[in-house]
Design an enzyme around this catalytic site. Structure first.
Site, PDB file in Angstrom:
ATOM      1  N   GLY A  65      40.821  41.979  33.243  1.00 27.89           N
ATOM      2  CA  GLY A  65      39.677  42.123  32.352  1.00 27.89           C
ATOM      3  C   GLY A  65      38.736  43.173  32.897  1.00 27.89           C
ATOM      4  O   GLY A  65      38.722  43.464  34.095  1.00 27.89           O
ATOM      5  N   GLY A 114      43.796  39.576  34.152  1.00 29.48           N
ATOM      6  CA  GLY A 114      43.971  39.387  32.725  1.00 29.48           C
ATOM      7  C   GLY A 114      45.343  39.778  32.225  1.00 29.48           C
ATOM      8  O   GLY A 114      45.814  39.240  31.216  1.00 29.48           O
ATOM      9  N   GLU A 137      41.258  38.353  42.355  1.00 33.27           N
ATOM     10  CA  GLU A 137      39.865  38.079  41.969  1.00 33.27           C
ATOM     11  C   GLU A 137      38.946  37.742  43.140  1.00 33.27           C
ATOM     12  O   GLU A 137      37.736  37.941  43.064  1.00 33.27           O
ATOM     13  CB  GLU A 137      39.831  36.948  40.939  1.00 33.27           C
ATOM     14  CG  GLU A 137      40.362  37.324  39.568  1.00 33.27           C
ATOM     15  CD  GLU A 137      41.871  37.222  39.460  1.00 33.27           C
ATOM     16  OE1 GLU A 137      42.412  37.446  38.359  1.00 33.27           O
ATOM     17  OE2 GLU A 137      42.528  36.915  40.486  1.00 33.27           O
ATOM     18  N   ASP A 145      41.748  33.267  37.474  1.00 37.44           N
ATOM     19  CA  ASP A 145      41.484  32.522  36.231  1.00 37.44           C
ATOM     20  C   ASP A 145      42.621  32.745  35.246  1.00 37.44           C
ATOM     21  O   ASP A 145      43.766  32.720  35.622  1.00 37.44           O
ATOM     22  CB  ASP A 145      40.114  32.920  35.657  1.00 37.44           C
ATOM     23  CG  ASP A 145      40.036  34.367  35.227  1.00 37.44           C
ATOM     24  OD1 ASP A 145      40.701  35.218  35.842  1.00 37.44           O
ATOM     25  OD2 ASP A 145      39.294  34.669  34.261  1.00 37.44           O
TER      26      ASP A 145
END
Length: 351
Positions: A65, A114, A137, A145
Site C-alpha cells: 500500500g 499489500g 512492515e 497486515d
C-alpha cells in the site's frame, strides 16, 4: 476508475493489471476501489468464469500500500484518509478471499505487503524466478497486515513469526515450498499461461500443471530447523535472547534484522500471529486488523518509520523504544482494543 489499474475482459476471463510501475504498483484508494468495482461486477456476471490478476509492466507485481500517503493523512487530517484506505483495501482482500470464481495471481516480481494481500487469497498463485516476497512492515513501524495474522499463522513451523520479525525476502522457490505459491513457472511462460487460460477457461489447473517447471532448492527449507528453534517463543525478548546466545553467523544476521525493526511493531506482530489460528473466519481477521491498523498509524513509530524508509530515505528511524524491554504489555494490549461499533470494519455485501 483509476488510470493505475487496467481492467479488461477477454471472453469469459476478467483481467485486472496493476499499472503504477514507477511506484512498483503500490496501492492507492482509487486503485482498490477500481479493482473492487470490477470484481463485484464480474461476480454477478454468469459470463465470467475466472479472473487473472497481474501487473502491466515493470519489475513489481505490487510493493504494498502507498503508506507515504497514509502517513501524510495522519499528519494532515488525523488519519481519516488513512482509515478509508485500509477499510477499502481490507474489503478488497476479503472479497478476493471469498470470491466464488477462480482467481489466478501472477506474483512475477516484487510481492510485498499489500501485494501479498492481493495474491494470497487467490486459488492459483504463480511464483517465478522474479518473485520477491516479503512482509517488511516492521521497518516502517506498522505490522504485517492484509490478513497476515491469518496467513502467517498457518505456515510451516515458526516460518510466520520469522517472516514478520525479520522482513526476510523469499524467492519464488521458497514461496512454493512454504505454500505461499501454488505453482512455479518460468517468467517467460506467464504470457502463454494467460493466453491458454483465456482460450481454455475451464482447464486452469491442467494448464498450470503443464507449464510448471521444477523449482530450485528452497533456501528457507534448509533453515527451518534453526527458525523453529530460535523463533520458538511468542515473546520478543526471548527470541532476541535466543538469537544473541546462538553464536552462529546466521543467527547474528537475523538478530540484526530483528533489532532494526520497531520493537512495538514486532510485539504487535507476534501477538497478532498468535491469535490467528483462533479467528473464526477471515472476516474476523480483517476486523481485528483494521482496528489495529487505525491505532498503529497514529503511533509515533509509524510516522518515523515511513519518514526514514520512504520520505527522507536515511534508513535510520528513531523508534520510541530502543529495545523490546521498552515496550509495555499495556501499550500492546491497548492497540488491540476493538473499535466502537460505528467505526468497525465490515465486509462488502455478499462477501
Amino acid at each position: 476508475m483509476s488510470d493505475h489499474v487496467h481492467i479488461h475482459r477477454h471472453g469469459s476471463i476478467g483481467h485486472i493489471s496493476l499499472n503504477r510501475p514507477k511506484a512498483l504498483h503500490s496501492l492507492t484508494l482509487p486503485m482498490c476501489q477500481a479493482m473492487t468495482g470490477a470484481l463485484l461486477e464480474w461476480r454477478a456476471d454468469d459470463g465470467i468464469d475466472a479472473i487473472i490478476l497481474d501487473h502491466a509492466e515493470g519489475r513489481g507485481f505490487c510493493a504494498g500500500g502507498d503508506v507515504a500517503q497514509v502517513r501524510q493523512s495522519v499528519l494532515e487530517d488525523g488519519g481519516e484518509a488513512g482509515d478509508a484506505f485500509f477499510r477499502a483495501e481490507y474489503q478488497l482482500n476479503h472479497l478476493l478471499f471469498t470470491y466464488p470464481k477462480p482467481v489466478i495471481a501472477f506474483m512475477d516480481g516484487v510481492t510485498m505487503g499489500g501485494g501479498v494481500g492481493l495474491s494470497l487469497p487467490a486459488q492459483y498463485r504463480i511464483a517465478t524466478e522474479n518473485t520477491l516476497f516479503a512482509m517488511p512492515e516492521g521497518a516502517i513501524g506498522l505490522f504485517p497486515d492484509i490478513g497476515a495474522g491469518w496467513y502467517l499463522a498457518r505456515l510451516p513451523g515458526r516460518i510466520g513469526p520469522f517472516l514478520a520479525l525479520t522482513g526476510a525476502r523469499l524467492d519464488g522457490a521458497e514461496c512454493l515450498w512454504a505454500g505461499l505459491a501454488t505453482h512455479y513457472l518460468a517468467s517467460e511462460a506467464c504470457a502463454k499461461a494467460k493466453s491458454e487460460i483465456i482460450a481454455r477457461p475451464h482447464a486452469i489447473a491442467d494448464i498450470l500443471a503443464e507449464l510448471s517447471v521444477p523449482a530450485p532448492e528452497a533456501r528457507l527449507a534448509r533453515n527451518q530447523e534453526k527458525i523453529d528453534l530460535l523463533f520458538a517463543s511468542d515473546q520478543l525478548e526471548e527470541i532476541v535472547d535466543a538469537l544473541s546466545g546462538d553464536g552462529a553467523e546466521w543467527a547474528a544476521k537475523e538478530l540484526k534484522s530483528v533489532t532494526a525493526k520497531s520493537p512495538l511493531s514486532s510485539k504487535v506482530a507476534l501477538k497478532l500471529i498468535g491469535q490467528g489460528l483462533q479467528r473464526q473466519d477471515f472476516a474476523a481477521e480483517m476486523k481485528a486488523e483494521y482496528a489495529l491498523a487505525t491505532h498503529m498509524i497514529r503511533q509515533p513509530d509509524f510516522a518515523e518509520g515511513v519518514r526514514a524508509v520512504l520520505v527522507d530515505k536515511d534508513n535510520s528511524p528513531a523508534w520510541q523504544a530502543d529495545s523490546a524491554a521498552g515496550v509495555s504489555d499495556t501499550l500492546v494490549e491497548a492497540l488491540f482494543t476493538p473499535l466502537a461499533p460505528a467505526d468497525e470494519w465490515s465486509p462488502l455485501p455478499g462477501s
